[in-house]
Design an enzyme around this catalytic site. Structure first.
Site, PDB file in Angstrom:
ATOM      1  N   GLU A   1      66.013  44.618  27.679  1.00 33.68           N
ATOM      2  CA  GLU A   1      66.313  44.977  29.067  1.00 33.68           C
ATOM      3  C   GLU A   1      66.629  43.742  29.910  1.00 33.68           C
ATOM      4  O   GLU A   1      66.023  42.684  29.711  1.00 33.68           O
ATOM      5  CB  GLU A   1      65.105  45.693  29.685  1.00 33.68           C
ATOM      6  CG  GLU A   1      64.787  47.003  29.000  1.00 33.68           C
ATOM      7  CD  GLU A   1      63.383  47.507  29.272  1.00 33.68           C
ATOM      8  OE1 GLU A   1      63.187  48.727  29.229  1.00 33.68           O
ATOM      9  OE2 GLU A   1      62.472  46.687  29.519  1.00 33.68           O
TER      10      GLU A   1
ATOM     11  N   ASP B   1      56.906  53.271  29.040  1.00 34.38           N
ATOM     12  CA  ASP B   1      57.820  52.543  29.913  1.00 34.38           C
ATOM     13  C   ASP B   1      59.270  52.605  29.470  1.00 34.38           C
ATOM     14  O   ASP B   1      60.070  51.772  29.869  1.00 34.38           O
ATOM     15  CB  ASP B   1      57.359  51.080  30.068  1.00 34.38           C
ATOM     16  CG  ASP B   1      57.276  50.350  28.725  1.00 34.38           C
ATOM     17  OD1 ASP B   1      57.572  50.970  27.699  1.00 34.38           O
ATOM     18  OD2 ASP B   1      56.909  49.162  28.723  1.00 34.38           O
TER      19      ASP B   1
END
Ligand SMILES: NC(=O)c1ccc[n+]([C@@H]2O[C@H](COP(=O)([O-])OP(=O)(O)OC[C@H]3O[C@@H](n4cnc5c(N)ncnc54)[C@H](O)[C@@H]3O)[C@@H](O)[C@H]2O)c1
Length: 342
Positions: A56, A227
């Site tokens: 990410e 998450d």
């Protein structure tokens, strides 16, 4: 020159400051930044998924400073001797666009995640909370414990992990830090009677680490392990009867525990509580959930705190990350300075 805090300097900084003070400093900076939430340019992080994990990029900016973090999440990594989460981050000067500060963020992420969790719990958990169940005793767990003691006074811990070696490791580390710590025999044994439950497990599935019947009136649930899409830890029935606080709603709808619920399920953003727009806990018997996925502002605050804290010390070095020709249009001449002269 660009300021660089590498792994060795981060270890020296933590040794000099101590993790509790580092976490408290990051939490204070984040609290201030949350109160000026509208002054940030925000977006969901950019995620690249594989069956094994996710990589990410997490950008954010205010009028002066741009920040991003590179971070991965690979739950199967420990089986091959690699960590689940590693990261580095950058601060840039918005006016020139030059990167001015680069840091390792594997350790800094653990510190900022713990700071964020404890800050949220200070608004959401019952006042006087002393005990916490830690479900998942991997890399994040000790940092979480230190943060909750520093910000809330939580000093009684019950640990549970499916990996006995991870439990032994956490028992050793946390006992030496002076916690009253007990190895539980099951997740229910850990959770029963606790004021706060932290779930920090790693698996890329919709898991039920915490079942609805385990959650007692007045508990605060700090859910940090779920998450990304398809990766959750809580029985959705817990969320449906709780007051749920998130970091940045557009990102959490996709990545958080609330991905299991309808898109209209009501949530509060943490900044609204920090800014005093919305109350934190409303009643002693209310169940509160911090559905944490990790948001770029937390990295911004941690990087800014670290940058300011190491300034004037020897806990960083300068690196020549940016080519700076005397004539800003003669990059070619600068680039060819090492070429043989004919
Ligand atoms: N919300 C955030 O900001 C944030 C930040 C960092 C990490 N994380 C997430 O937190 C989680 C933990 O990270 P970490 O670095 O500590 O990972 P880790 O791999 O070091 O530790 C995870 C632990 O969970 C245990 N576990 C897995 N399934 C379990 C189960 N069913 N019951 C009990 N224990 C179980 C594992 O045995 C392991 O010890 C990861 O999912 C990571 O992505 C979230």
């Amino acid at each position: 020159m660009t300021t660089f805090v590498g792994v060795q300097d981060m270890v020296r900084w933590l040794g000099a400051r101590g993790p509790a003070a580092a976490i408290a400093g990051i939490a204070a900076r984040l609290d201030d930044d949350l109160r000026r939430w509208p002054s940030f340019e925000k977006r969901e992080r950019i995620a690249s998924h594989t069956p094994f994990g996710v990589i990410e990029l997490m950008p954010i900016a205010d009028a002066d400073t741009y920040a991003f973090k590179y971070v991965n999440g690979h739950p199967f990594n420990p089986a091959t001797g690699h960590q689940t989460v590693t990261a580095f981050g950058v601060l840039a000067d918005v006016h020139t666009g030059y990167p001015v500060f680069v840091s390792e963020m594997t350790m800094l992420t653990a510190l900022r995640t713990a700071a964020t969790s404890a800050l949220a719990a200070r608004y959401l958990a019952r006042p006087g909370s002393r005990s916490m169940a830690l479900l998942g005793t991997g890399s994040q767990s000790e940092f979480q414990a230190i943060a909750f003691r520093e910000l809330l006074g939580v000093d009684q811990l019950r640990l549970w992990d499916i990996d006995p070696a991870a439990m032994v490791k956490a028992m050793r580390n946390l006992t030496s830090l002076g916690f009253d710590v007990r190895a539980a025999t099951s997740s229910s044994d850990a959770v029963h009677g606790a004021d706060i439950v932290t779930t920090c497990t790693a698996d890329k599935v919709r898991a039920v680490i915490l079942a609805d019947e385990q959650v007692e009136a007045g508990m605060h649930v700090n859910a940090i392990g779920g998450d990304c899409p398809g990766k959750t830890e809580l029985d959705p029935a817990i969320l449906e009867r709780a007051a749920v606080t998130v970091e940045y709603e557009p990102q959490t709808r996709v990545e958080g525990e609330i991905q299991q619920l309808s898109a209209t399920f009501p949530v509060t953003e943490l900044w609204e509580v920090a800014a005093g727009r919305v109350p934190g806990r409303r009643a002693p018997d209310e169940v509160t959930v911090f559905d944490s996925v990790g948001f770029a502002l937390e990295d911004f605050s941690a990087l800014c705190f670290l940058r300011d804290d190491v300034a004037g010390t020897d806990l960083f070095r300068d690196i020549d990350l940016v080519a700076e020709p005397d004539d800003p249009k003669d990059l070619f001449g600068f680039a060819m300075r090492g070429a043989p002269v004919h």
